[in-house]
Design an enzyme around this catalytic site. Structure first.
Site, PDB file in Angstrom:
ATOM      1  N   HIS A 100      -6.105  -4.074  -0.998  1.00 29.86           N
ATOM      2  CA  HIS A 100      -6.005  -2.952  -1.939  1.00 29.86           C
ATOM      3  C   HIS A 100      -6.211  -3.423  -3.375  1.00 29.86           C
ATOM      4  O   HIS A 100      -5.608  -2.866  -4.300  1.00 29.86           O
ATOM      5  CB  HIS A 100      -4.651  -2.247  -1.809  1.00 29.86           C
ATOM      6  CG  HIS A 100      -4.574  -1.337  -0.625  1.00 29.86           C
ATOM      7  ND1 HIS A 100      -5.171  -0.089  -0.599  1.00 29.86           N
ATOM      8  CD2 HIS A 100      -4.008  -1.499   0.587  1.00 29.86           C
ATOM      9  CE1 HIS A 100      -4.961   0.481   0.570  1.00 29.86           C
ATOM     10  NE2 HIS A 100      -4.248  -0.352   1.318  1.00 29.86           N
ATOM     11  N   SER A 143       0.793  -1.224   0.000  1.00 29.73           N
ATOM     12  CA  SER A 143       0.000   0.000   0.000  1.00 29.73           C
ATOM     13  C   SER A 143       0.827   1.276   0.000  1.00 29.73           C
ATOM     14  O   SER A 143       0.328   2.329  -0.394  1.00 29.73           O
ATOM     15  CB  SER A 143      -0.942  -0.003   1.198  1.00 29.73           C
ATOM     16  OG  SER A 143      -0.205  -0.005   2.395  1.00 29.73           O
ATOM     17  N   LYS A 153     -12.722  -1.104   2.077  1.00 25.53           N
ATOM     18  CA  LYS A 153     -12.052  -0.267   1.079  1.00 25.53           C
ATOM     19  C   LYS A 153     -12.956  -0.158  -0.161  1.00 25.53           C
ATOM     20  O   LYS A 153     -13.955   0.556  -0.098  1.00 25.53           O
ATOM     21  CB  LYS A 153     -10.653  -0.810   0.791  1.00 25.53           C
ATOM     22  CG  LYS A 153      -9.732  -0.591   2.003  1.00 25.53           C
ATOM     23  CD  LYS A 153      -8.292  -0.977   1.787  1.00 25.53           C
ATOM     24  CE  LYS A 153      -7.445  -0.524   2.973  1.00 25.53           C
ATOM     25  NZ  LYS A 153      -6.828  -1.611   3.728  1.00 25.53           N
TER      26      LYS A 153
HETATM   27  C1  PLP Z   1      -6.569  -2.031   5.114  1.00 24.97           C
HETATM   28  C2  PLP Z   1      -5.794  -3.273   5.210  1.00 24.97           C
HETATM   29  C3  PLP Z   1      -6.047  -4.226   6.208  1.00 24.97           C
HETATM   30  C4  PLP Z   1      -7.028  -3.984   7.307  1.00 24.97           C
HETATM   31  O1  PLP Z   1      -8.337  -4.080   6.827  1.00 24.97           O
HETATM   32  P1  PLP Z   1      -9.530  -3.639   7.809  1.00 24.97           P
HETATM   33  O2  PLP Z   1     -10.714  -4.350   7.250  1.00 24.97           O
HETATM   34  O3  PLP Z   1      -9.617  -2.162   7.737  1.00 24.97           O
HETATM   35  O4  PLP Z   1      -9.166  -4.123   9.166  1.00 24.97           O
HETATM   36  C5  PLP Z   1      -5.336  -5.409   6.177  1.00 24.97           C
HETATM   37  N1  PLP Z   1      -4.407  -5.643   5.232  1.00 24.97           N
HETATM   38  C6  PLP Z   1      -4.115  -4.734   4.268  1.00 24.97           C
HETATM   39  C7  PLP Z   1      -3.080  -5.049   3.241  1.00 24.97           C
HETATM   40  C8  PLP Z   1      -4.792  -3.519   4.240  1.00 24.97           C
HETATM   41  O5  PLP Z   1      -4.494  -2.630   3.296  1.00 24.97           O
END
Ligand code: PLP
Length: 402
Positions: A217, A189, A248
């Protein structure tokens, strides 16, 4: 609480401030969207373009998701007030799990309160002292924590370094590992770089290892039909376990999941601690997430918009003289070097009506401070041109571009 203890905590906070790492939170007073309203100093409000949300498909305020959530509130109530296995499982939990599994090409899926919990609960029930986990050094914090909670032997390879991954696979085999699992983010990310899944899966096949991919992502917008990085690389079968988020691209509310072979999902339902000991997702989130999947599967229009925006954005920033990390992901990092410059530019941009976030050490390596911009499908061509003009003016003001 003793004065000593509070002094100790205050001094830690001072350390964070002195290191320039103290995080402040801006308050949004509109729905999450391409244009947002943010509370500003002195009771003022600022209308800004939002270039730092994970709202890739622009679904966070989509009327279809909002309507589905409202319907669910009226007909199914507000909360579940139970973990899944006592009395917290609705028909819609299972429907969403099966839809996610189908979408990702796996037997079944299991929902968690967040992907942080999915990753936190995944490893411990599946692997033990006799086994090994080989993890990319830039994996998300939740994968790192999940691996810490598991008794398997831990190995690490430098980000996307396939030579090191093979060395670790050989080490794990020499150390007598019974089962080996490779764990990687599908997209990293901070950089927007893809994990090299064809190479990872080939090494896994060669050494008899399994592959776990965290596709937070990517799910919804990367690969054919938005099925994620495994689909993008034609490795849906080569990747054994996929974890992801509803927080997301798929509406941005809340929720995570693991999708895998039936026995894996069945055992997680019996043993994964964040699943067993934490509340079930509420009906409004379930119904809206089902609609998000309908939209994602129905067509490519939002994905097309997202990638048109990404191209326009990248091309425009390069024309202004900014240095970007190469790539095609809607994460577009603008490289600035020093932390100070990234902070100054982010702040000048906010004054210009563009909301972005600076990232610097220790989140990224020293000297590689950046502003991580993220494109989304809710932005118009005009929005992007407005943001580019702001990047032009603000960049000159702070000396980021000539
Ligand atoms: C955002 C993210 C998470 C966490 O996800 P949530 O549902 O917000 O807890 C885990 N792994 C990656 C790679 C992320 O980008």
């Amino acid at each position: 609480m003793t004065v000593d203890f509070l002094d100790h905590i205050r001094s830690t906070l001072d350390d964070i401030r002195e290191a320039g790492l103290y995080k402040r939170e801006r308050q949004i007073v509109s729905p999450q969207a391409g244009h947002i309203t943010v509370a500003a100093a002195g009771g003022q409000k600022a209308d800004v373009l939002n270039l730092c949300a994970n709202n890739y498909l622009g679904l966070a305020d989509d009327p279809r998701l909002v309507a589905a959530a409202k319907r669910a509130l009226d007909t199914e109530g507000f909360g579940m007030a139970s973990v899944r296995f006592i009395c917290g499982t609705r028909d819609t939990h299972r429907r969403l799990e099966q839809r996610l599994a189908q979408f990702l090409g796996k037997d079944d899926a299991i929902l968690f309160a967040a992907c942080f919990d999915a990753n936190g609960g995944l490893f411990e029930p599946l692997l033990s002292e006799a086994d090994a986990i080989i993890s990319d050094a830039l994996n998300h914090a939740s994968i790192i924590d999940g691996i810490r909670l598991c008794k398997a032997k831990r190995y690490r390879y430098a980000n996307r370094d396939m030579g090191e991954l093979e060395d670790r696979l050989e080490e794990a085999q020499e150390d007598g590992a019974r089962f080996i699992m490779i764990a990687t983010d599908g997209v990293f990310s901070m950089d927007g770089y893809f994990a090299p899944l064809p190479e990872i899966c080939a090494l896994a096949r060669k050494h008899g290892a399994m592959v776990m991919v965290d596709d937070c992502h990517a799910t919804g917008f990367i690969g054919p039909k938005g099925a994620g990085t495994p689909a993008r690389f034609g490795e849906t079968d080569g990747v054994d376990i996929v974890t992801g988020t509803l927080g997301k691209a798929l509406g941005g509310a809340m929720g995570g999941y693991v999708a895998a072979a039936q026995p894996v999902v069945d055992l997680l339902r019996q043993r994964a601690r964040p699943y067993l000991f934490s509340n079930a997702l509420p009906p409004s989130v379930l119904e809206a997430s089902l609609v998000a999947l309908d939209i994602v599967e129905a067509g490519d229009d939002l994905r097309a918009r997202l990638f048109e925006n990404t191209n326009r954005w990248r091309t425009g920033l390069e024309a202004l003289g900014y240095t970007l990390l190469p790539g095609e992901h809607p994460i577009v990092p603008v490289m600035l070097g020093e932390a100070r410059l990234a902070q100054d530019l982010a702040s000048a941009l906010f004054d210009e009506g563009v909301y972005v976030s600076g990232f610097f050490y220790p989140v990224v390596p020293k000297g590689q401070a950046r502003i991580r911009t993220q494109m989304n499908a809710a932005l118009t061509d005009q929005d992007i041109d407005t943001a580019l003009a702001a990047f032009g003016r603000a960049g000159k003001t702070v000396g980021a571009i000539a």
